[in-house]
Design a protein around this motif. Structure first.
Motif, PDB file in Angstrom:
ATOM      1  N   ASP A 216       0.399 -10.274 -20.751  1.00 26.94           N
ATOM      2  CA  ASP A 216       0.611  -8.913 -21.245  1.00 26.94           C
ATOM      3  C   ASP A 216       1.229  -8.152 -20.083  1.00 26.94           C
ATOM      4  OD1 ASP A 216       0.584  -6.329 -22.055  1.00 26.94           O
ATOM      5  OD2 ASP A 216      -1.572  -6.196 -22.422  1.00 26.94           O
ATOM      6  N   PHE A 217       2.478  -7.769 -20.243  1.00 23.65           N
ATOM      7  CA  PHE A 217       3.196  -7.160 -19.124  1.00 23.65           C
ATOM      8  C   PHE A 217       3.141  -5.628 -19.127  1.00 23.65           C
ATOM      9  CE2 PHE A 217       5.514 -11.326 -19.458  1.00 23.65           C
ATOM     10  CZ  PHE A 217       5.063 -11.838 -18.247  1.00 23.65           C
ATOM     11  N   SER A 218       2.204  -5.060 -19.872  1.00 23.88           N
ATOM     12  CA  SER A 218       2.120  -3.594 -19.929  1.00 23.88           C
ATOM     13  C   SER A 218       1.984  -2.992 -18.537  1.00 23.88           C
ATOM     14  CB  SER A 218       0.920  -3.158 -20.773  1.00 23.88           C
ATOM     15  OG  SER A 218       0.989  -3.760 -22.033  1.00 23.88           O
ATOM     16  N   ASP A 219       1.158  -3.628 -17.696  1.00 20.23           N
ATOM     17  CA  ASP A 219       0.950  -3.084 -16.352  1.00 20.23           C
ATOM     18  C   ASP A 219       2.214  -3.188 -15.500  1.00 20.23           C
ATOM     19  OD1 ASP A 219       0.784  -5.857 -16.368  1.00 20.23           O
ATOM     20  OD2 ASP A 219      -0.582  -5.927 -14.644  1.00 20.23           O
ATOM     21  N   LEU A 220       2.959  -4.278 -15.703  1.00 17.85           N
ATOM     22  CA  LEU A 220       4.193  -4.459 -14.946  1.00 17.85           C
ATOM     23  C   LEU A 220       5.239  -3.422 -15.382  1.00 17.85           C
ATOM     24  CD1 LEU A 220       4.800  -6.602 -12.793  1.00 17.85           C
ATOM     25  CD2 LEU A 220       6.028  -7.887 -14.543  1.00 17.85           C
ATOM     26  N   GLU A 222       4.593  -0.484 -16.451  1.00 20.59           N
ATOM     27  CA  GLU A 222       4.182   0.796 -15.855  1.00 20.59           C
ATOM     28  C   GLU A 222       4.585   0.850 -14.375  1.00 20.59           C
ATOM     29  OE1 GLU A 222       0.376   2.189 -14.674  1.00 20.59           O
ATOM     30  OE2 GLU A 222       1.849   3.751 -14.241  1.00 20.59           O
ATOM     31  N   MET A 223       4.354  -0.273 -13.693  1.00 21.65           N
ATOM     32  CA  MET A 223       4.699  -0.372 -12.275  1.00 21.65           C
ATOM     33  C   MET A 223       6.210  -0.169 -12.067  1.00 21.65           C
ATOM     34  SD  MET A 223       3.588  -3.681 -10.010  1.00 21.65           S
ATOM     35  CE  MET A 223       1.946  -3.951 -10.597  1.00 21.65           C
ATOM     36  N   MET A 249       4.407  -3.600 -25.120  1.00 14.71           N
ATOM     37  CA  MET A 249       4.199  -3.654 -23.666  1.00 14.71           C
ATOM     38  C   MET A 249       5.086  -2.658 -22.931  1.00 14.71           C
ATOM     39  SD  MET A 249       4.056  -7.748 -22.969  1.00 14.71           S
ATOM     40  CE  MET A 249       3.430  -8.885 -24.190  1.00 14.71           C
ATOM     41  N   ASN A 250       5.880  -1.887 -23.687  1.00 15.56           N
ATOM     42  CA  ASN A 250       6.788  -0.898 -23.102  1.00 15.56           C
ATOM     43  C   ASN A 250       7.965  -1.501 -22.349  1.00 15.56           C
ATOM     44  OD1 ASN A 250       6.144   1.711 -23.844  1.00 15.56           O
ATOM     45  ND2 ASN A 250       4.297   1.650 -22.541  1.00 15.56           N
ATOM     46  N   ALA A 251       8.422  -2.654 -22.791  1.00 15.13           N
ATOM     47  CA  ALA A 251       9.635  -3.232 -22.196  1.00 15.13           C
ATOM     48  C   ALA A 251      10.840  -2.385 -22.592  1.00 15.13           C
ATOM     49  CB  ALA A 251       9.830  -4.661 -22.680  1.00 15.13           C
ATOM     50  N   ASP A 252      11.863  -2.415 -21.751  1.00 19.86           N
ATOM     51  CA  ASP A 252      13.066  -1.633 -22.027  1.00 19.86           C
ATOM     52  C   ASP A 252      14.147  -2.462 -22.723  1.00 19.86           C
ATOM     53  OD1 ASP A 252      12.520   0.979 -20.430  1.00 19.86           O
ATOM     54  OD2 ASP A 252      11.916  -0.672 -19.118  1.00 19.86           O
ATOM     55  N   ILE A 253      14.261  -3.726 -22.292  1.00 21.16           N
ATOM     56  CA  ILE A 253      15.250  -4.617 -22.909  1.00 21.16           C
ATOM     57  C   ILE A 253      14.548  -5.947 -23.179  1.00 21.16           C
ATOM     58  CG2 ILE A 253      17.556  -5.651 -22.754  1.00 21.16           C
ATOM     59  CD1 ILE A 253      18.157  -3.757 -20.423  1.00 21.16           C
ATOM     60  N   VAL A 254      14.814  -6.506 -24.353  1.00 24.47           N
ATOM     61  CA  VAL A 254      14.265  -7.834 -24.646  1.00 24.47           C
ATOM     62  C   VAL A 254      15.419  -8.738 -25.053  1.00 24.47           C
ATOM     63  CG1 VAL A 254      13.629  -7.003 -26.935  1.00 24.47           C
ATOM     64  CG2 VAL A 254      12.719  -9.164 -26.146  1.00 24.47           C
TER      65      VAL A 254
END
Lengths: 443, 127, 483
Positions: A216-220, A222-223, A249-254
């Motif tokens: 889960d990359f949510s924290d990444l 945010e970082m 996870m709030n990614a910008d590009i997938v």
């Protein structure tokens, strides 16, 4: 002559009407630049070519039971997918420059874009890119352009083939590329905390990663966002049937390789690079995009849009040099997603998980075999730590009829004994049992 | 139409000078060439540009054109209504369709620009 | 027509999964799972088949209509190519197999296709080595420019500029920029070709290379091509041949003999692989002998014992441009096409392509303005006459009127150096009867443009939609239907 319509009589008739000879038509090529004696074989008939290619195809070993993945998967493809993508109204058309004649392709691509958005949770998608690797490269270029920064951090748990592609593409460009090592098969957060700075354009990760582990990359995210960088995620679309979406996870590009969505493996292509992004980045998105509009009678219609920034208009200032998309592959993936549907895609994903976990239990129960990354959650791939070099084991299992997995030593140091095993929904309990027996017998 | 009282560039930007502030937009000729404007990418406030640097992009369905900074300086204000109403460039290129205001770093550069008469002549020569 | 999502019925399914022969005991922690399933359609198989079939009927393709789209070489795509690409021995082949120990022996057939295709293309183009990896023409350009950059790096020089004529495909300058170069656009002379003097005027020691299409986008062959390549070599630059228009000279002449150092070939044009509605294509890149070391990895080689192998240990290589060996399925189709036509067939391909283009040009030149008179190669470029323009009939209107007469329009407004360009490429697979029908339609439109221009401006009237509004599309930007 096959595929050439005009007869000799017609050729002569046309030339006579023009008052010319065939030689006149090529007189503009200086004689010293002409070439006559091509060292090529004489043409053959359809029957001959089919026999010849059947023989050639026969020397490819496809009878192995496939536990090979690594980003490219042997999933089941419903017959209807092939039937639909084989309609020549689709495959003999070209880029939909004339929307009135291309509503079929255009609507299919619009629906494909919609499916990718629904699958990834992202706001926007393009009409597709060449493959998962070039899509990831394009995402990186997009992030560099959007942030006007020069540094990119890409995890070593991202597919090593994609990482090599990105290294090649950036060789001649002033881009700083950092590749922090993963820790126990997972992204090492501490390294990122140190590495992300005010010049970082993007952080690139993969889910499930190359070892099959789910994160889960949510924290990444945010970082990265805290320091003005973007999070780019490369994804396995079948896994998205059940996994937390990049959007969640709030990614910008997938981006990702769409091959698993109904496209045959075909020895490496043609494949499908899909891309989704946040609305904010839509004008930085490369490649073709189809938009909905209305025609002069106010009817629903579809057109290529956002083309003003593309290379045929903007030339050296274009967002990307990508001119085409993989339209037919996108259409194929769209047909696959439509057939599997809202219930079918999660079912396939869950079946992959169940079979892979069954195989994991069976294989790690063999004396001498341990899991490489104990306790990590995985999707349909996992890494075994064998008691000897994995590449030799794989070689022995080929003789027993299995493509048992991918030895990681090819791309990772100090992993001589590590074997990446993949299980799709196509594998049966019986095949898994036979693999376990064969593996035990060669250790 | 060429508006009197403004300065112009060969790239079809216009400049309105008020004190040390220069308001920048694109000329009527430029908007006509582009056709229906569909998007304007505005510069960021506080960004600095040298003369002739690309500072914004104006997009129509058939073209995307850079807007070059006619005069060195720092962006003080951008015309944010253009984000939702890019058509203002077509409807009112010299008034509501302005793009940004630049605090000039080097007002002598204004001498390199054309007045309305010279720009009108430039357009006539171009066609 | 409804979207596929709008036809959805809750709980309807097309597909049964399985076998489900293992326990479903696994539960992944909820924090790693999506909150709700992706909102994909819920349809029966028949619903989906009807939907896509209905979509297909709203398309023109080569199989349904004459498709003379200039610079795109819309020739017939033989059915046997599709059949062979679907052979399980090719379609089901996992790309990682040859990377396993002794795995190359498991894929000898596929490697043989790649190797022989390399040999065929070398012979056709006059080059010494090819990579099959680039997945499209533009991707080939980028690969070629990366090779160019590697060449200059290996000589310890860092060059800055790429020359390209103003008539070039937009991908040329765009690829050069992406590869890290600045582009110098060289104007086309008044004979419609790039003149050596113009090239000389723009040359400087920092020029890394030149990108050129020959015949160019006006369909004209440049007789000074060898001299231009020499000029570029004079500053230690490399000459890049954009093979987009190779169909005009295939079997007649070889870019390598002109002096070109690097070339890409669009297999979906010259070698008949389907355009797919905009891809997938393939853009293999060939190079002369001293550039072979820079080709991307892997490279297919033939060993002394007659077996084929992939070589990865190539220290000067530019690295990976594709995940594997290129768009294998496309390369395979092109390979089949070359085998079937053979040496004589390929020669007749260009002869008939050029004959058809010149025939159209001669028959239409009294009715439309011809951009550049003289013999053309595979395509010709017209413009509406001044009288048509005075009647407010433009290239776009002529294109839309062709639609109502059952033809896909030519390429319009390209090349941009010709005002209101109408670029026609008939290809060799079209018959004289088809060309005559097209000519008759074009002449009828030319006459109506003067006698009844409103009818031409109103076109098309026979299509499911007419004149979709592109401005609304770009302003509203509805590019996905999200539930």
């Amino acid at each position: 002559m096959p595929f050439i319509a005009n007869t000799d009589a017609q050729r002569n008739e046309m030339l006579a009407e023009m008052g010319m000879t065939m030689e006149d038509l090529f007189a503009d090529i200086p004689p010293q630049l002409r070439h006559d004696n091509f060292d090529l074989p004489a043409g053959i008939s359809e029957q001959q070519v089919r026999d010849k290619l059947a023989d050639i195809a026969g020397t490819n070993m496809i009878s192995l039971t496939c536990f090979l993945g690594g980003g490219f998967y042997d999933h089941f493809i419903p017959a209807a997918v092939y039937a639909l993508m084989s309609r020549s109204e689709f495959y003999t058309a070209y880029t939909p420059y004339q929307p009135e004649l291309s509503q079929g392709t255009l609507q299919a691509i619009y629906e494909y874009q919609s499916s990718i958005c629904r699958l990834t949770g992202m706001d926007v998608s393009n009409a597709s890119l060449y493959d998962g690797g070039t899509a990831l490269y394009e995402a990186m270029m997009m992030a560099l352009s959007a942030t006007r920064r020069r540094k990119v951090i890409m995890d070593t748990s991202v597919n090593p083939i994609y990482r090599m592609m990105i290294r090649s593409y950036t060789e001649n460009l002033a881009i700083a590329l950092a590749e922090p090592s993963c820790e126990q098969g997972m992204v090492n957060r501490d390294a990122y905390d140190r590495l992300i700075d005010d010049d970082t354009a993007a952080v690139i990760v993969q889910n499930p990663n190359f070892f099959g582990c789910i994160d889960d990359f949510s924290d990444l995210a945010e970082m990265a966002h805290r320091r003005g960088a973007l999070l780019i995620m490369s994804c396995y679309p079948i896994a998205l049937g059940i996994l937390k979406t990049p959007k969640e996870m709030n990614a910008d590009i997938v981006t990702g390789e769409g091959q698993s969505l109904g496209i045959p493996m075909s020895f490496g292509g043609p494949y499908l690079g899909f891309m989704g992004a946040t609305k904010k980045l839509v004008r930085k998105m490369p490649g073709r995009v189809v938009g909905q509009t209305i025609d002069k009678h106010d009817q629903r219609a579809f057109v290529l849009t956002l083309q003003a920034r593309e290379q045929h208009i903007r030339r050296d200032k274009a967002t990307s040099n990508i001119c085409t998309n993989q339209a037919l592959c996108a259409l194929t993936a769209h047909a696959y997603m439509s057939l599997l549907g809202k219930q079918g895609l999660p079912e396939v994903a869950q079946l992959c998980v169940d079979k892979a976990h069954y195989a994991y239990e069976r294989l790690t129960a063999i004396p001498g075999i341990k899991p490489q990354f104990r306790g990590k959650t995985f999707f349909n791939e996992f890494v075994l730590d064998l008691p000897c070099e994995a590449r030799y084991v794989v070689g022995q299992l080929i003789a027993k009829g299995f493509a048992a997995g991918f030895p990681l030593s090819r791309y990772y140091d100090n992993m001589e004994n590590a074997l990446l095993v993949c299980v799709t929904e196509k594998r049966t309990k019986e095949e898994i049992g036979m693999l376990a027996e064969a593996l035990e017998s060669v250790l | 139409m060429v508006k009197e009282g403004l300065l112009y560039t060969k790239e079809h930007e216009w400049v309105r000078v008020e004190g040390d502030s220069a308001t920048v937009g694109i000329s009527d000729h430029a908007q006509e060439m582009l056709g229906d404007v569909t998007f304007v990418e505005l510069p960021e406030a506080n960004a600095s540009f040298a003369q002739n640097d690309p500072m914004a992009v104006v997009e129509s369905s058939k073209a995307a054109s850079d807007v070059y900074c006619p005069i060195s300086g720092t962006v003080m204000e951008v015309n944010s209504p253009l984000e939702d109403a890019p058509e203002l460039i077509n409807e009112s290129c010299y008034e509501q369709g302005w793009i940004c205001k630049v605090q000039m770093a080097n007002p002598q550069e204004l001498d390199t620009l054309m007045n309305a008469e010279a720009y009108g002549q430039f357009l006539a020569e171009q066609s | 027509m409804k979207l596929v999502f709008e036809k959805s019925v809750p709980s309807r399914k097309a597909f049964r999964m399985g076998p489900r022969d293992v326990p479903s005991s696994v539960s992944i922690d909820e924090s790693l799972l999506r909150k709700k399933p992706a909102d994909l359609p819920e349809l029966s198989e028949l619903d989906v088949v009807r939907h896509f079939t209905e979509l297909s009927r709203r398309n023109f393709g080569v199989d349904t209509n004459f498709y003379p789209l200039g610079s795109c070489t819309m020739k017939y795509n033989p059915k046997v190519n599709e059949r062979i690409a679907s052979y399980p021995g090719f379609a089901h082949l996992h790309p990682l197999l040859p990377q396993l120990r002794m795995g190359g022996m498991l894929t000898q057939g596929a490697l043989r296709v790649l190797y022989e295709m390399d040999r065929f293309l070398c012979e056709i183009a006059g080059m010494d080595g090819f990579t099959m990896q680039p997945m499209a023409g533009a991707h080939g350009e980028l690969t070629g420019l990366m090779i160019m950059a590697a060449y200059h790096r290996s000589k310890g020089t860092q060059k800055k500029y790429i020359l390209a004529p103003d008539s070039a495909h937009g991908t040329n300058p765009s690829s050069a920029a992406i590869a890290g170069y600045e582009v110098i656009s060289v104007p086309t002379g008044n004979r419609g070709i790039l003149e050596p003097e113009e090239v000389r005027r723009h040359l400087n020691p920092e020029v890394a290379g030149l990108m050129l299409t020959c015949p160019n986008t006006l369909g004209l062959f440049n007789p000074h091509i060898a001299e231009i390549c020499e000029l570029i070599h004079g500053v230690d630059g490399l000459a890049y041949y954009d093979g987009a228009n190779l169909n005009a000279i295939v079997g007649q002449a070889r870019p390598g003999d002109f002096g070109f150092d690097i070339i890409h070939i669009n297999l979906h044009k010259t070698f008949s692989t389907p355009h797919g509605g905009g891809g997938p294509g393939a853009g293999p890149v060939g190079v002369r002998a001293d550039l072979v070391d820079f080709l991307p990895v892997s490279v297919v080689v033939k060993r002394d014992d007659g077996t084929y192998a992939l070589e990865y240990d190539r220290p000067h290589s530019i690295g990976y441009v594709a995940p594997f060996y290129g768009n294998f399925g496309i390369i395979l189709r092109a390979y089949v096409y070359i085998l079937m036509l053979g040496k004589e067939g390929l020669k007749r391909v260009s002869q008939n392509a050029v004959l058809n283009a010149n025939y159209l040009k001669e028959k239409l030149k009294d009715h439309y303005d011809l951009a550049f008179d003289g013999v053309c190669k595979h395509e010709c470029v017209f413009s509406p006459t001044q009288a048509m323009l005075d009647n407010d009939v433009h290239a776009l209107n002529i294109a839309k009127s062709l639609i109502d007469r059952g033809f896909h329009p030519p390429t319009i407004y390209f090349p941009s150096i010709v005002r209101e360009a109408i670029m026609i490429e008939p290809t060799e697979t079209e018959s004289k009867e088809t060309l005559d029908r097209f000519i008759a339609a074009m002449i009828e439109i030319a006459e109506l443009a003067l006698s009844d221009p409103q009818q031409i401006r109103d076109a098309p009237v026979t299509t499911p939609v007419s004149r979709p509004n592109e401005t609304i599309a770009a302003r509203v930007l509805d590019i996905a239907s999200i539930a």
